[in-house]
Design a protein around this motif. Structure first.
Motif: not given
Length: 197
Positions: A7-14
């Protein structure tokens, strides 16, 4: 966990998991994520009253999207009336923020409500700080309030007082100031009783 990484990778933030709600009789779950907070807060309140009842009210609560609300309201005068006015202002501002209204709408609405009471002696000051725990940004908003202070590694920084208290004039013009905080910074908000000492 692996899911948080995806999910972090998809959103671009942790991102971090905040809740898991079983659905469909346990056939699947609804998982809620929000952006991971970089900072945490610790709050403390000290009070000393001249009368039996303080005219000050305060709140320190988390808001949506990783924000945190610090607010101190002072009802003019002392005793029950001042206490009721400041408590009402705190409750209204907190609920408006939680409902997602912006600052301008919040302060304008509360100012109009105070004026509708028709009591020339009833005014309320608002001293507020909204912290963004993801970035460390702090927005101070003052209406008739005393100076606040930020104590950090460089020393003491003053956040200047604001406009007239709510309920005095038709249009509220809050004074706002933005400041980026660092780990370990301390915010000190005080009422006029402390400032007079």
């Amino acid at each position: 966990s692996h899911l948080e990484s995806v999910v972090s990778g998809a959103c671009g933030v942790r991102m971090q998991k905040t809740s898991v709600i079983p659905c469909g009789a346990g056939a699947y779950s609804l998982i809620r994520f929000e952006q991971m907070k970089r900072y945490q807060t610790q709050t403390g309140i000290a009070k000393l009253t001249k009368d039996e009842v303080s005219g000050d009210s305060q709140v320190a609560v988390p808001l949506k999207d990783g924000r945190y609300l610090l607010m101190l309201c002072d009802g003019m005068g002392s005793g029950e009336t001042a206490s009721r006015e400041s408590a009402a202002a705190v409750s209204l501002v907190e609920n408006f923020f939680k409902a997602g209204f912006d600052d301008a709408v919040i302060f304008d609405t509360i100012n109009r409500l105070l004026q509708l009471k028709g009591n020339d002696e009833v005014f309320t000051t608002v001293d507020m700080c909204v912290l963004d725990l993801k970035t460390g940004d702090a927005r101070f908003t003052k209406i008739g309030a005393e100076s606040s202070f930020i104590l950090n590694a460089e020393g003491l920084m003053e956040v200047s007082p604001g406009s007239l208290p709510m309920g005095i004039i038709d249009e509220v013009k809050p004074v706002s100031r933005a400041q980026t905080l660092s780990m370990g910074d301390m915010i000190v908000m005080i009422s006029d009783g402390v400032a007079d000492e």
